[in-house]
Design an enzyme around this catalytic site. Structure first.
Site, short mmCIF file in Angstrom:
data_model
loop_
_atom_site.label_atom_id
_atom_site.label_comp_id
_atom_site.label_asym_id
_atom_site.label_seq_id
_atom_site.Cartn_x
_atom_site.Cartn_y
_atom_site.Cartn_z
N ARG A 1 0.86 -1.17 0.00
CA ARG A 1 0.00 0.00 0.00
C ARG A 1 0.90 1.23 0.00
O ARG A 1 2.02 1.18 0.49
CB ARG A 1 -0.90 0.02 1.23
N ARG B 1 -0.83 -1.96 -6.91
CA ARG B 1 -0.99 -3.08 -5.97
C ARG B 1 -1.95 -4.11 -6.54
O ARG B 1 -1.71 -5.32 -6.44
CB ARG B 1 -1.49 -2.54 -4.63
N LYS C 1 -2.22 -2.61 7.83
CA LYS C 1 -3.42 -2.17 8.52
C LYS C 1 -3.55 -2.85 9.88
O LYS C 1 -3.25 -4.03 10.02
CB LYS C 1 -4.67 -2.48 7.68
N HIS D 1 -2.69 2.86 -6.17
CA HIS D 1 -3.24 1.62 -5.62
C HIS D 1 -3.50 0.59 -6.70
O HIS D 1 -3.49 -0.62 -6.44
CB HIS D 1 -4.54 1.92 -4.86
N TYR E 1 -9.62 -11.32 -7.14
CA TYR E 1 -8.67 -11.25 -8.26
C TYR E 1 -8.84 -12.41 -9.23
O TYR E 1 -8.35 -12.35 -10.36
CB TYR E 1 -7.23 -11.21 -7.74
N HIS F 1 -4.02 -9.42 3.39
CA HIS F 1 -5.47 -9.51 3.55
C HIS F 1 -5.80 -10.40 4.74
O HIS F 1 -5.24 -11.49 4.89
CB HIS F 1 -6.13 -10.11 2.29
#
Length: 312
Positions: free
Chosen positions: A165, A261, A190, A258, A293, A284
């Site tokens: 990120r 990514r 995150k 982004h 994806y 994730h």
């Protein structure tokens, strides 16, 4: 100006402010996410002012029922808010209520029981491999200062080459990737979660070139990437420069930092990367987030990371 007034009693105002500071400092949420949660809960308090007949306090929050929350979501939906915005708003309210619950002030069970609006499935929009290579190449950068062109190329190469990120890339310290033998990077993402990501030789070379040209001393304990005046590099600078590249290369509006990514994940999956590995590389929490994806590129060519990535 009325929109920015906080219609709440002092006890709730103070608790909400403490919650927002906690999100930024302890949870390490991005400034954009914290700002969105601030805005969503402010709108919720505006709703409660009319719903409760006056500025709400913690006692009013403690007496909330699921029907009250459903009323807020219905009002936002009638105002034109989409499912994604409603879901984020509910997440912010739940987070605030859990914060108050941990302090023994409310019971957040009602909010937890409320189902979030169904989110529409939208596919990420990656760049093609050739477009991504153009974007991350130092030759493609438009900055007049060579060190800034090298810096931008290094940042964008990390987004595409390691799936970082932008906040993760700009949060790297001077001691990170100080040698071209540092092929693995520990990233804090995150929620303060850490993960290990491989770093391609092309990214290491880009960072080494940036270090060589950077006019500022890169303290090992300070930030690696610097702004034009030597301070922390603002994400908006990279986003602005990406917009210039987008125009120069005739790329679509979806070609953002982004999107690099997204391109990292899509190109790995299309060339043989497995979902579990890509989930770990992206950081994730849920495999279902990564599974989106699979709808982007289903061609399968190779089996391992080094041979899978177009920049390897």
């Amino acid at each position: 100006m009325q929109e920015f007034l906080i219609p709440a009693k002092p006890d709730l105002q103070a608790a909400r402010e403490s919650w927002l500071k906690m999100l930024a400092r302890e949870r390490r949420l991005s400034p954009e996410t914290v700002e969105a949660y601030e805005r969503d809960t402010r709108q919720f308090l505006h709703f409660l002012t009319g719903h409760c007949g006056g500025s709400p306090g913690i006692s009013d929050i403690a007496n909330l029922r699921p029907a009250d929350l459903r009323g807020f979501l219905a009002a936002r939906r009638n105002a034109g808010a989409g499912a994604r915005t409603l879901g984020r708003g509910l997440a912010g309210i739940r987070s605030l209520l859990r914060f108050l619950e941990r302090r023994g002030l409310v019971n957040a069970a009602g909010a937890a029981a409320l189902r979030a609006p169904r989110q529409p499935k939208s596919l990420p929009k990656p760049l093609t491999a050739s477009d991504a290579k153009q974007v991350v190449s130092v030759e493609g950068q438009l900055a007049e200062e060579p060190w800034i062109a090298a810096r931008n190329a290094a940042v964008l190469t990390l987004l595409y080459g390691s799936g970082l990120r932008i906040s993760e890339a700009l949060g790297l310290a001077g001691a990170d990737l100080a040698s071209e033998t540092d092929t693995v990077l520990r990233v804090t993402g995150k929620g303060g979660k850490t993960r290990l990501v491989p770093v391609l030789p092309v990214a290491l070379r880009a960072i080494a070139e940036y270090r060589r040209l950077c006019p500022y001393h890169l303290d090992p304990k300070g930030l690696l990437f610097r702004g034009a005046r030597g301070g922390p590099l603002n994400p908006a600078i990279i986003q602005r420069d990406m917009a210039k590249l987008r125009s120069a290369l005739n790329l679509p509006d979806t070609a953002t930092p982004h999107a690099l990514r997204h391109s990292f994940a899509t190109h790995l999956l299309g060339r043989g990367g497995d979902l579990r590995t890509i989930q770990e590389l992206l950081g994730h929490a849920s495999l279902s987030t990564t599974q989106i994806y699979t709808g982007v590129d289903t061609a399968r060519l190779l089996e391992i990371y080094e041979s899978a990535h177009p920049r390897a």
